[in-house]
Enzyme design. Structure first.
Site, mmCIF file in Angstrom:
data_model
loop_
_atom_site.group_PDB
_atom_site.id
_atom_site.type_symbol
_atom_site.label_atom_id
_atom_site.label_comp_id
_atom_site.label_asym_id
_atom_site.label_seq_id
_atom_site.Cartn_x
_atom_site.Cartn_y
_atom_site.Cartn_z
ATOM 1 N N CYS A 388 4.418 -4.045 11.691
ATOM 2 C CA CYS A 388 3.293 -4.243 10.781
ATOM 3 C C CYS A 388 2.421 -5.410 11.248
ATOM 4 O O CYS A 388 1.590 -5.247 12.126
ATOM 5 C CB CYS A 388 3.792 -4.418 9.353
ATOM 6 S SG CYS A 388 2.498 -4.059 8.155
ATOM 7 N N HIS A 526 6.563 0.128 8.674
ATOM 8 C CA HIS A 526 7.808 -0.657 8.734
ATOM 9 C C HIS A 526 8.972 0.279 9.050
ATOM 10 O O HIS A 526 9.599 0.817 8.131
ATOM 11 C CB HIS A 526 8.071 -1.323 7.385
ATOM 12 C CG HIS A 526 7.119 -2.426 7.062
ATOM 13 N ND1 HIS A 526 7.346 -3.737 7.413
ATOM 14 C CD2 HIS A 526 5.915 -2.410 6.435
ATOM 15 C CE1 HIS A 526 6.339 -4.494 7.003
ATOM 16 N NE2 HIS A 526 5.455 -3.711 6.404
ATOM 17 N N GLU A 528 11.845 -0.416 9.775
ATOM 18 C CA GLU A 528 13.115 -0.978 9.282
ATOM 19 C C GLU A 528 13.547 -0.376 7.943
ATOM 20 O O GLU A 528 14.713 -0.460 7.582
ATOM 21 C CB GLU A 528 13.037 -2.506 9.179
ATOM 22 C CG GLU A 528 12.103 -3.075 8.123
ATOM 23 C CD GLU A 528 10.691 -3.361 8.626
ATOM 24 O OE1 GLU A 528 10.252 -2.691 9.588
ATOM 25 O OE2 GLU A 528 10.015 -4.232 8.046
#
Ligand code: GLN
Length: 555
Positions: A388, A526, A528
Site C-alpha cells: 500500500c 494489502h 497481508e
C-alpha cells in the site's frame, strides 16, 4: 423473537489481565470445531463507542484488519480468518458504537412506539439480534467478549449473553480465559485470581462451562483441581494454555485436551471427523526450523519500541512467517524507524538485511526515509515488498531517481508537488472536504487483473491463485485514499517501471514491479489480509523465495 435457534452460541470472556489471548483461544476453538466438520462463525465484540476500528490510532488500537466487505475491524478478525480459513464479514464484528447507533436511530424513527428506551431490554435485544445475524447457516457462533470481566464498559454484552442463555438454556455456553500468575518472589503458580475472576462472572449470573488457564507454563494437576473445585466446573473442563513459541500451536494444545469434545458433548453433538493433521505438521515444521532470514520493516510508527509495533502490523508479521515457513526459514524482523533512515541514511540503517518491507501507513512523517529505503533496495538489489503506502513510496522513488521527475511526491505529503505521481482519488477528495472520515476509504475486496508476462503473474500462478491462461483476475483487500496518478503512467513505464496489475477497467494501477531485480513488487492493496498459515500469499512467497535464492551462494 425466534423460539428455537439452531446454532449454538459459545461466549469467550477474559479474566485477571488483558491481552491474554482470548482471540487466539477463540480462533483455535474455531479451527478445532471446523476440523471436526462443523460450520463456525466467529464474532468479536469490542466495547468502544467507535463504530469501527478505522478511526482509531494504530498505536492505540493495533492493526486495523479489513474484511472482504470492507469493514475496518479489530485484529482478532485477522486471527479468526487465519485460523479458521474463511473470509469474515460485517456481521462478525460488533462494537458498542454500532449497537447504540442502531438503537438511537430507531428511537428517532419512532420504532419503539412511545416506550422509554432502556439498556435492558432494548440495547440487549439489539445485541442479541446481532449475535443471531451471525448464526445463519452455521453450527456454532463463537463470540469473543472484548475486555476483561468486571469492567464497566463491557457489562452490557455479558448481560446480553446471560439473557440469551435464559431464553435458550441448551444453546449457550461460556468459556472463561483467565491468567494464573507465577510471582517471581514466590516462584509458584497462583490460582486465586482466576477464582476471583469467576466470582465476578457469577455475580453477573454467568457460570462458566470451561476455564482456559493461561500461564507461562502448563498448569499442574493440583491447580487444575483447585480451579475446578472453586470455580464450580468439571476437572476435565479446566484446560491449560501455556505460553508457546508459535500461536499456531494453540489449536493442537487445546485439541490434545479434548476442547472440541467438551463443546460437542455439552450440546449433545456427535463428533464427525477429526483432523488437525495439517496444523500438527505445520507446528512440527516451525519447531524444526533453524535458518533465519533477516528482514527490515521500515515505517513511521516505529519510534515507540517493539511492543506496540508487533500489534500494529500483526497481519504483515504473520504473512511473512507463513511464507518463510513454507521455505523452511524463519523471518527475523527488525523495525526500522523511517525517520532514522532519513537522518542517518539508508546504508547506515539497512546494511545486512536480506529483504526490505515498507508496509501501509498514513501522513507525511518519515516518508523521505521510506523513499530512501526503497532506493537502497532498488539500487542494491535487495528484495523489496511494498504494501500500500510501500507501493506508493516505490512509485515516488522511481519517479524521482529513475524517471528524473524532480520533487515527485504524493499529494498526501506534499499537496503542491510539481509531480503528483500519487494523487488523491477524486471521490475521496470530496469526502475529506466534508470531513466524512469514518469508513469512507476505498475499502475491502476489489478485483484486479494481473498483467500476463510479469513476475507478479508468475507468483500468482505458482501459488495456484490464477491459471497459466484464461482470466488473470484476482481479488485483494484495500484501504486507501490515494492512488497512482495515470497522467504519469506512460512516462514511468517508458523509464522502465512495470505495471503488473490494474483494476479490470485498467483505470487504476494496483501493482508495480521492476525488471532486472531479484524481487521488487509493490501493491496498492494489502496482500497481508489474505495470507493463511497453510496458504501463504503469492506476493509474500515470491519475496521470501527471492531472499532464500539470494542467500544461497553465500551459505
Ligand atoms: N496513505 C495512503 C493512502 O491513503 C496509503 C494507505 C495505506 O497504506 N493503507 O492511500
Amino acid at each position: 423473537m425466534k423460539k428455537q435457534s439452531r446454532a449454538k452460541f459459545i461466549f469467550v470472556s477474559g479474566g485477571v489481565i488483558s491481552g491474554i489471548g482470548k482471540g487466539i483461544t477463540s480462533a483455535s476453538l474455531g479451527a478445532i470445531l471446523k476440523s471436526k466438520g462443523f460450520k463456525v462463525s466467529p464474532v468479536k465484540v469490542d466495547m468502544y463507542l467507535n463504530q469501527d476500528a478505522g478511526t482509531i490510532r494504530p498505536q492505540e488500537h493495533g492493526e486495523v484488519f479489513v474484511t472482504d466487505d470492507g469493514i475496518e475491524t479489530d485484529q482478532d478478525l485477522g486471527h479468526y480468518e487465519r485460523f479458521i480459513d474463511q473470509p469474515l464479514h460485517r456481521i462478525n464484528y460488533i462494537t458498542t458504537g454500532q449497537i447504540y447507533h442502531e438503537v438511537l436511530t430507531r428511537e428517532r424513527q419512532f420504532e419503539y412506539d412511545g416506550e422509554d428506551v432502556e439498556a435492558i431490554p432494548h440495547v440487549t435485544d439489539e445485541i442479541i439480534r446481532r449475535f443471531e445475524l451471525a448464526a445463519h447457516g452455521v453450527d456454532f457462533v463463537i463470540i469473543e467478549l472484548g475486555g476483561t470481566v468486571g469492567e464497566y464498559q463491557n457489562a452490557i454484552f455479558f448481560e446480553a449473553s446471560r439473557i440469551l442463555k435464559l431464553r435458550y438454556p441448551n444453546d449457550v455456553m461460556h468459556i472463561h480465559v483467565a491468567y494464573l500468575p507465577i510471582p517471581a518472589y514466590l516462584g509458584e503458580m497462583k490460582s486465586k485470581p482466576v477464582q476471583q475472576s469467576v466470582r465476578m462472572l457469577n455475580s453477573m449470573g454467568i457460570e462458566p462451562d470451561i476455564i482456559v488457564g493461561r500461564s507461562e507454563v502448563s498448569i499442574d494437576e493440583r491447580r487444575k483441581e483447585r480451579v475446578a473445585l472453586f470455580c464450580n466446573v468439571d476437572r476435565d473442563a479446566v484446560l491449560s494454555n501455556p505460553d508457546v513459541a508459535t500461536i499456531y500451536e494453540v489449536p493442537v494444545i487445546l485439541d490434545n485436551q479434548h476442547a472440541g469434545e467438551l463443546v460437542l458433548n455439552k450440546f449433545g453433538f456427535k463428533q464427525r471427523t477429526r483432523d488437525l493433521k495439517d496444523w500438527r505438521k505445520l507446528v512440527k515444521t516451525v519447531k524444526s526450523i533453524s535458518r533465519q532470514i533477516k528482514i527490515a520493516v521500515v515505517g513511521k510508527y516505529f519510534g515507540t519500541g517493539n511492543f506496540e509495533l508487533a500489534d500494529s502490523y500483526v497481519s504483515v508479521i504473520e504473512s511473512l512467517k507463513h511464507a518463510a515457513w513454507s521455505y523452511k526459514v524463519a523471518p527475523k524482523l527488525t523495525w526500522i524507524d523511517s525517520l532514522k533512515v532519513e537522518k542517518q541514511g539508508a546504508a547506515a540503517q539497512l546494511t545486512g538485511y536480506d529483504g526490505i518491507v515498507v508496509p501501509g501507513g498514513f501522513g507525511s512523517r518519515g516518508t523521505e526515509g521510506m523513499v530512501e529505503a526503497v532506493r537502497y533496495a532498488r539500487e542494491k538489489k535487495v528484495p523489496y515488498l511494498g504494501l500500500c503506502y510501500g507501493m506508493q513510496m516505490a512509485t515516488i522513488e522511481f519517479a524521482r531517481n529513475v524517471a528524473k521527475l524532480k520533487g515527485a511526491n504524493t499529494t498526501e505529503v506534499e499537496p503542491k508537488t510539481p509531480h503528483p505521481v500519487i494523487n488523491i482519488m477524486p471521490d475521496q477528495e470530496k469526502k475529506l472536504l466534508k470531513r466524512e472520515y469514518g469508513g469512507t476509504m476505498r475499502l475491502g475486496a476489489w478485483d484486479c487483473t494481473v498483467v500476463r508476462g510479469t513476475k507478479t503473474e508468475k507468483e500468482y500462478i505458482v501459488s495456484g491463485v490464477i491459471g497459466k491462461s484464461g482470466t488473470s483476475r484476482i481479488s485483494e483487500r484495500h484501504r486507501h485514499r490515494y492512488e497512482f496518478n495515470n497522467q504519469y503512467r506512460a512516462r514511468l513505464e517508458k523509464a522502465g517501471l512495470v505495471i503488473a496489475g490494474t483494476t479490470p477497467d485498467k483505470k487504476l494501477v494496483e501493482i508495480v514491479e521492476l525488471p532486472d531485480h531479484p524481487y521488487f513488487v509493490g501493491s496498492q492493496f494489502h496482500p497481508e489480509f489474505k495470507s493463511r498459515p497453510l496458504k501463504p500469499h503469492p506476493l509474500f512467497s515470491g519475496f521470501v523465495r527471492a531472499i532464500v535464492k539470494n542467500k544461497k551462494p553465500r551459505n
